[in-house]
Design a protein around this motif. Structure first.
Motif, short mmCIF file in Angstrom:
data_model
loop_
_atom_site.label_atom_id
_atom_site.label_comp_id
_atom_site.label_asym_id
_atom_site.label_seq_id
_atom_site.Cartn_x
_atom_site.Cartn_y
_atom_site.Cartn_z
N ALA A 294 0.82 -1.22 0.00
CA ALA A 294 0.00 0.00 0.00
C ALA A 294 0.85 1.27 0.00
N ASP A 295 2.12 1.14 0.37
CA ASP A 295 3.01 2.31 0.44
C ASP A 295 3.82 2.53 -0.83
N LEU A 296 3.64 1.66 -1.82
CA LEU A 296 4.36 1.81 -3.09
C LEU A 296 3.63 2.79 -4.00
N GLN A 297 4.39 3.66 -4.62
CA GLN A 297 3.84 4.60 -5.61
C GLN A 297 4.39 4.20 -6.98
N HIS A 298 3.51 3.73 -7.85
CA HIS A 298 3.93 3.38 -9.20
C HIS A 298 4.18 4.67 -9.97
N VAL A 299 5.40 4.84 -10.49
CA VAL A 299 5.73 6.07 -11.20
C VAL A 299 6.00 5.86 -12.69
N GLY A 300 6.05 4.59 -13.12
CA GLY A 300 6.24 4.36 -14.54
C GLY A 300 7.05 3.14 -14.85
N SER A 301 7.78 3.22 -15.96
CA SER A 301 8.53 2.07 -16.43
C SER A 301 9.74 2.52 -17.24
N VAL A 302 10.69 1.60 -17.34
CA VAL A 302 11.82 1.78 -18.24
C VAL A 302 11.97 0.48 -19.03
N ASP A 303 11.91 0.60 -20.34
CA ASP A 303 12.08 -0.54 -21.24
C ASP A 303 13.53 -0.48 -21.74
N PHE A 304 14.36 -1.43 -21.27
CA PHE A 304 15.77 -1.47 -21.65
C PHE A 304 15.94 -2.42 -22.83
N VAL A 305 16.55 -1.92 -23.91
CA VAL A 305 16.75 -2.70 -25.13
C VAL A 305 18.24 -2.80 -25.41
N PHE A 306 18.73 -4.03 -25.49
CA PHE A 306 20.13 -4.32 -25.78
C PHE A 306 20.21 -5.02 -27.14
N PRO A 307 20.28 -4.26 -28.25
CA PRO A 307 20.28 -4.89 -29.58
C PRO A 307 21.39 -5.92 -29.77
N ALA A 308 22.53 -5.72 -29.14
CA ALA A 308 23.64 -6.67 -29.29
C ALA A 308 23.48 -7.90 -28.39
N ARG A 309 22.59 -7.81 -27.40
CA ARG A 309 22.34 -8.93 -26.46
C ARG A 309 20.86 -8.96 -26.11
N PRO A 310 19.99 -9.36 -27.05
CA PRO A 310 18.55 -9.33 -26.79
C PRO A 310 18.12 -10.09 -25.54
N GLY A 311 18.90 -11.07 -25.12
CA GLY A 311 18.59 -11.80 -23.90
C GLY A 311 18.66 -10.94 -22.65
N TRP A 312 19.27 -9.77 -22.77
CA TRP A 312 19.36 -8.84 -21.64
C TRP A 312 18.19 -7.85 -21.60
N ASP A 313 17.35 -7.82 -22.63
CA ASP A 313 16.23 -6.87 -22.66
C ASP A 313 15.37 -7.02 -21.41
N MET A 314 14.97 -5.88 -20.84
CA MET A 314 14.17 -5.88 -19.62
C MET A 314 13.08 -4.81 -19.70
N PHE A 315 11.92 -5.15 -19.18
CA PHE A 315 10.86 -4.16 -18.99
C PHE A 315 10.72 -3.97 -17.49
N SER A 316 11.10 -2.78 -17.01
CA SER A 316 11.15 -2.50 -15.57
C SER A 316 9.97 -1.65 -15.13
N THR A 317 9.21 -2.16 -14.16
CA THR A 317 8.16 -1.39 -13.51
C THR A 317 8.82 -0.67 -12.34
N VAL A 318 8.61 0.64 -12.26
CA VAL A 318 9.33 1.47 -11.29
C VAL A 318 8.38 2.03 -10.22
#
Length: 168
Positions: free
Chosen positions: A67-91
């Motif tokens: 209940a104390d968490l404030q969702h402020v957005g996301s960061v979508d990290f794209v690693f074209p040279a290492r697609p296995g590292w791609d991450m969608f981060s909820t912040v």
């Protein structure tokens, strides 16, 4: 390949009238040696909120109430040279929690004044989105890294409406 779902939580507290954020020196795995936000992977069957509460406890021994968490957005990290590292981060931001931050096998936590972030010790993209989140700016960022997997090729921002919640 689909981006791995991950979470980040930036705990904030006031120290003598100056806002501080909890970050951690990564001691193992992805990001080794960098100062990073507290967080990690969303496990199968978990929501981003459940994942961040678990990750914060595992990495720092701090207890966060959902209940104390404030969702402020996301960061979508794209690693074209290492697609296995791609991450969608909820912040998330969090200003109410129990504990101070204890070193774990993965993270050595430390409080930093928000106006003195250790950006030279963080991923290069952090300067593009972290200050915005810490100042209360909501949004979705997309960060594409160069082939060196370190430097930023592009970074875009889309503002989010106040009612937008985390992506399940």
């Amino acid at each position: 390949m689909t981006a791995a779902p991950v979470t980040l939580c930036f705990m904030l507290r006031d120290v003598d009238g100056l806002e501080h954020v909890l970050l951690g020196l990564k001691k193992t795995g992805f990001g080794l040696g960098k100062v990073v936000g507290i967080g990690g992977h969303v496990e199968p069957g978990e929501s981003p909120v459940e994942a961040i509460c678990r990750e914060v406890a595992e990495e720092t021994s701090i207890v966060v109430d959902p209940a104390d968490l404030q969702h402020v957005g996301s960061v979508d990290f794209v690693f074209p040279a290492r697609p296995g590292w791609d991450m969608f981060s909820t912040v998330f931001l969090c200003r109410k929690f129990m504990g101070e931050g204890v070193e774990s096998l993965e993270i050595s936590p430390r409080w930093y004044p928000v106006d003195q972030l250790p950006l030279d010790k963080m991923w290069a993209d952090s300067s593009r989105w972290l200050p915005a989140f810490l100042s209360g700016r909501r949004g979705a960022w997309r960060v594409e890294l160069n082939s060196d997997n370190e430097t930023v090729a592009s970074c875009t921002h889309t503002p989010l409406p106040a009612e937008a919640g985390p992506r399940e």
